[in-house]
Design a protein around this motif. Structure first.
Motif, PDB file in Angstrom:
ATOM      1  N   VAL A 185      -6.740   6.421  -3.318  1.00 34.12           N
ATOM      2  CA  VAL A 185      -7.283   5.530  -2.285  1.00 34.12           C
ATOM      3  C   VAL A 185      -7.451   6.229  -0.939  1.00 34.12           C
ATOM      4  O   VAL A 185      -7.898   5.605   0.027  1.00 34.12           O
ATOM      5  CB  VAL A 185      -6.421   4.255  -2.122  1.00 34.12           C
ATOM      6  CG1 VAL A 185      -6.354   3.472  -3.414  1.00 34.12           C
ATOM      7  CG2 VAL A 185      -5.036   4.584  -1.594  1.00 34.12           C
ATOM      8  N   SER A 186      -7.128   7.510  -0.878  1.00 40.22           N
ATOM      9  CA  SER A 186      -7.215   8.226   0.396  1.00 40.22           C
ATOM     10  C   SER A 186      -8.617   8.792   0.613  1.00 40.22           C
ATOM     11  O   SER A 186      -9.450   8.813  -0.288  1.00 40.22           O
ATOM     12  CB  SER A 186      -6.193   9.370   0.429  1.00 40.22           C
ATOM     13  OG  SER A 186      -6.638  10.446  -0.375  1.00 40.22           O
ATOM     14  N   ARG A 187      -8.830   9.319   1.833  1.00 39.99           N
ATOM     15  CA  ARG A 187     -10.109   9.970   2.144  1.00 39.99           C
ATOM     16  C   ARG A 187     -10.237  11.306   1.420  1.00 39.99           C
ATOM     17  O   ARG A 187     -11.306  11.886   1.384  1.00 39.99           O
ATOM     18  CB  ARG A 187     -10.220  10.175   3.651  1.00 39.99           C
ATOM     19  CG  ARG A 187     -10.363   8.862   4.401  1.00 39.99           C
ATOM     20  CD  ARG A 187     -10.652   9.092   5.851  1.00 39.99           C
ATOM     21  NE  ARG A 187      -9.465   9.575   6.555  1.00 39.99           N
ATOM     22  CZ  ARG A 187      -8.999   9.043   7.651  1.00 39.99           C
ATOM     23  NH1 ARG A 187      -9.611   8.023   8.196  1.00 39.99           N
ATOM     24  NH2 ARG A 187      -7.931   9.506   8.239  1.00 39.99           N
ATOM     25  N   ARG A 188      -9.139  11.777   0.849  1.00 37.00           N
ATOM     26  CA  ARG A 188      -9.162  13.057   0.120  1.00 37.00           C
ATOM     27  C   ARG A 188      -9.330  12.840  -1.389  1.00 37.00           C
ATOM     28  O   ARG A 188      -9.111  13.751  -2.182  1.00 37.00           O
ATOM     29  CB  ARG A 188      -7.862  13.809   0.374  1.00 37.00           C
ATOM     30  CG  ARG A 188      -7.646  14.185   1.825  1.00 37.00           C
ATOM     31  CD  ARG A 188      -6.399  15.049   1.957  1.00 37.00           C
ATOM     32  NE  ARG A 188      -6.090  15.290   3.348  1.00 37.00           N
ATOM     33  CZ  ARG A 188      -5.207  14.602   4.035  1.00 37.00           C
ATOM     34  NH1 ARG A 188      -4.538  13.627   3.479  1.00 37.00           N
ATOM     35  NH2 ARG A 188      -4.976  14.888   5.302  1.00 37.00           N
ATOM     36  N   ALA A 189      -9.725  11.649  -1.796  1.00 31.96           N
ATOM     37  CA  ALA A 189      -9.812  11.307  -3.222  1.00 31.96           C
ATOM     38  C   ALA A 189     -10.761  12.225  -3.990  1.00 31.96           C
ATOM     39  O   ALA A 189     -10.588  12.428  -5.193  1.00 31.96           O
ATOM     40  CB  ALA A 189     -10.236   9.855  -3.388  1.00 31.96           C
ATOM     41  N   ASN A 190     -11.761  12.777  -3.318  1.00 27.75           N
ATOM     42  CA  ASN A 190     -12.704  13.669  -4.000  1.00 27.75           C
ATOM     43  C   ASN A 190     -12.127  15.057  -4.237  1.00 27.75           C
ATOM     44  O   ASN A 190     -12.662  15.831  -5.027  1.00 27.75           O
ATOM     45  CB  ASN A 190     -14.007  13.783  -3.218  1.00 27.75           C
ATOM     46  CG  ASN A 190     -14.762  12.465  -3.200  1.00 27.75           C
ATOM     47  OD1 ASN A 190     -14.633  11.664  -4.107  1.00 27.75           O
ATOM     48  ND2 ASN A 190     -15.552  12.249  -2.165  1.00 27.75           N
ATOM     49  N   GLY A 191     -11.031  15.365  -3.549  1.00 29.36           N
ATOM     50  CA  GLY A 191     -10.377  16.660  -3.723  1.00 29.36           C
ATOM     51  C   GLY A 191      -9.385  16.614  -4.890  1.00 29.36           C
ATOM     52  O   GLY A 191      -9.138  15.561  -5.486  1.00 29.36           O
ATOM     53  N   PRO A 192      -8.824  17.751  -5.224  1.00 29.75           N
ATOM     54  CA  PRO A 192      -7.887  17.789  -6.367  1.00 29.75           C
ATOM     55  C   PRO A 192      -6.530  17.179  -6.042  1.00 29.75           C
ATOM     56  O   PRO A 192      -6.095  17.188  -4.898  1.00 29.75           O
ATOM     57  CB  PRO A 192      -7.749  19.287  -6.638  1.00 29.75           C
ATOM     58  CG  PRO A 192      -7.976  19.939  -5.313  1.00 29.75           C
ATOM     59  CD  PRO A 192      -9.005  19.074  -4.625  1.00 29.75           C
ATOM     60  N   PHE A 193      -5.894  16.623  -7.067  1.00 31.99           N
ATOM     61  CA  PHE A 193      -4.509  16.155  -6.943  1.00 31.99           C
ATOM     62  C   PHE A 193      -3.662  17.201  -7.635  1.00 31.99           C
ATOM     63  O   PHE A 193      -3.853  17.494  -8.814  1.00 31.99           O
ATOM     64  CB  PHE A 193      -4.328  14.789  -7.624  1.00 31.99           C
ATOM     65  CG  PHE A 193      -2.895  14.335  -7.634  1.00 31.99           C
ATOM     66  CD1 PHE A 193      -2.332  13.748  -6.530  1.00 31.99           C
ATOM     67  CD2 PHE A 193      -2.090  14.532  -8.763  1.00 31.99           C
ATOM     68  CE1 PHE A 193      -0.990  13.343  -6.534  1.00 31.99           C
ATOM     69  CE2 PHE A 193      -0.759  14.135  -8.772  1.00 31.99           C
ATOM     70  CZ  PHE A 193      -0.224  13.533  -7.647  1.00 31.99           C
ATOM     71  N   ILE A 194      -2.709  17.787  -6.919  1.00 32.29           N
ATOM     72  CA  ILE A 194      -1.877  18.848  -7.477  1.00 32.29           C
ATOM     73  C   ILE A 194      -0.426  18.388  -7.459  1.00 32.29           C
ATOM     74  O   ILE A 194       0.159  18.183  -6.399  1.00 32.29           O
ATOM     75  CB  ILE A 194      -2.024  20.169  -6.695  1.00 32.29           C
ATOM     76  CG1 ILE A 194      -3.511  20.598  -6.696  1.00 32.29           C
ATOM     77  CG2 ILE A 194      -1.154  21.257  -7.262  1.00 32.29           C
ATOM     78  CD1 ILE A 194      -3.842  21.668  -5.703  1.00 32.29           C
TER      79      ILE A 194
END
Length: 196
Positions: A185-194
């Motif tokens: 749900v964050s603005r970084r959702a398009n980036g990877p989750f590590i």
């Protein structure tokens, strides 16, 4: 472009406002009768109603109240040649989006309509985002108990934040699921989750 209904018992003014908005690309309708305007709103609510304050049969404030009751999503703008602080306060208290003082320029009117369109766009975006967030959280975190609803509310509250979040708990309590939900749900959702 907006769907706009103009209500003014002075036909000349109403037609002029309708033509100016139509020339700017908006879909417009016009009536000199407030009761007919109310019937049109009830049949198929326009985006915006621009109504005169003083009219025969029903004044603009009464029409505003009835529109707010019949179709709360319609934004109402009051036109008046009798500007006063009292008028402004009353129209806003009754739920008008704004009021505009006659005589006004085409630019003033178009700017007001533009502001309403932007507000409506943001409201739609907000609703869509909330719906997406709720759906995303239900994919990650299952449960409808009071504590789980509180966790989901905290996650939603973090959606626009850049703050660092510390998630604590014993092994197997779902810390990684919460972290994934926050990421989604964050603005970084398009980036990877590590996960570390």
């Amino acid at each position: 472009m907006a769907d706009i209904l103009i209500v003014d018992d002075e036909e000349k003014i109403g037609k002029l406002v309708s033509a100016e908005l139509g020339d700017a690309g908006h879909r417009t309708g016009f009536t000199t009768r407030p009761q007919e305007a109310l019937e049109r709103v009830e049949a198929s609510a326009p985006d915006i109603v621009i109504t005169d304050l003083r009219m025969e049969g029903m004044d603009g404030i009464t029409l505003l109240k009835r529109i707010r009751a019949a179709a709360p999503a319609v934004d109402v703008v009051i036109m008046t040649a009798y500007a006063s602080v009292e008028t402004a306060i009353e129209t806003m208290r009754e739920g008008a989006y704004d009021y505009i003082v006659k005589p006004f320029t085409t630019e003033e009117l178009l700017l007001l309509v533009e502001r309403i369109e932007e507000k409506r766009r943001l409201e739609t975006e907000n609703t869509d985002l909330r719906s997406y967030i709720s759906g995303s959280l239900d994919e990650d975190i299952i449960g409808a108990s009071a504590p789980m609803m509180k966790v989901k509310a905290v996650i939603q509250g973090l959606s626009g934040s850049d703050a660092a979040v510390l998630i604590r708990g014993e092994s197997g309590t779902g810390k990684e699921l919460v972290a994934k939900a926050i990421h989604r749900v964050s603005r970084r959702a398009n980036g990877p989750f590590i996960a570390l």
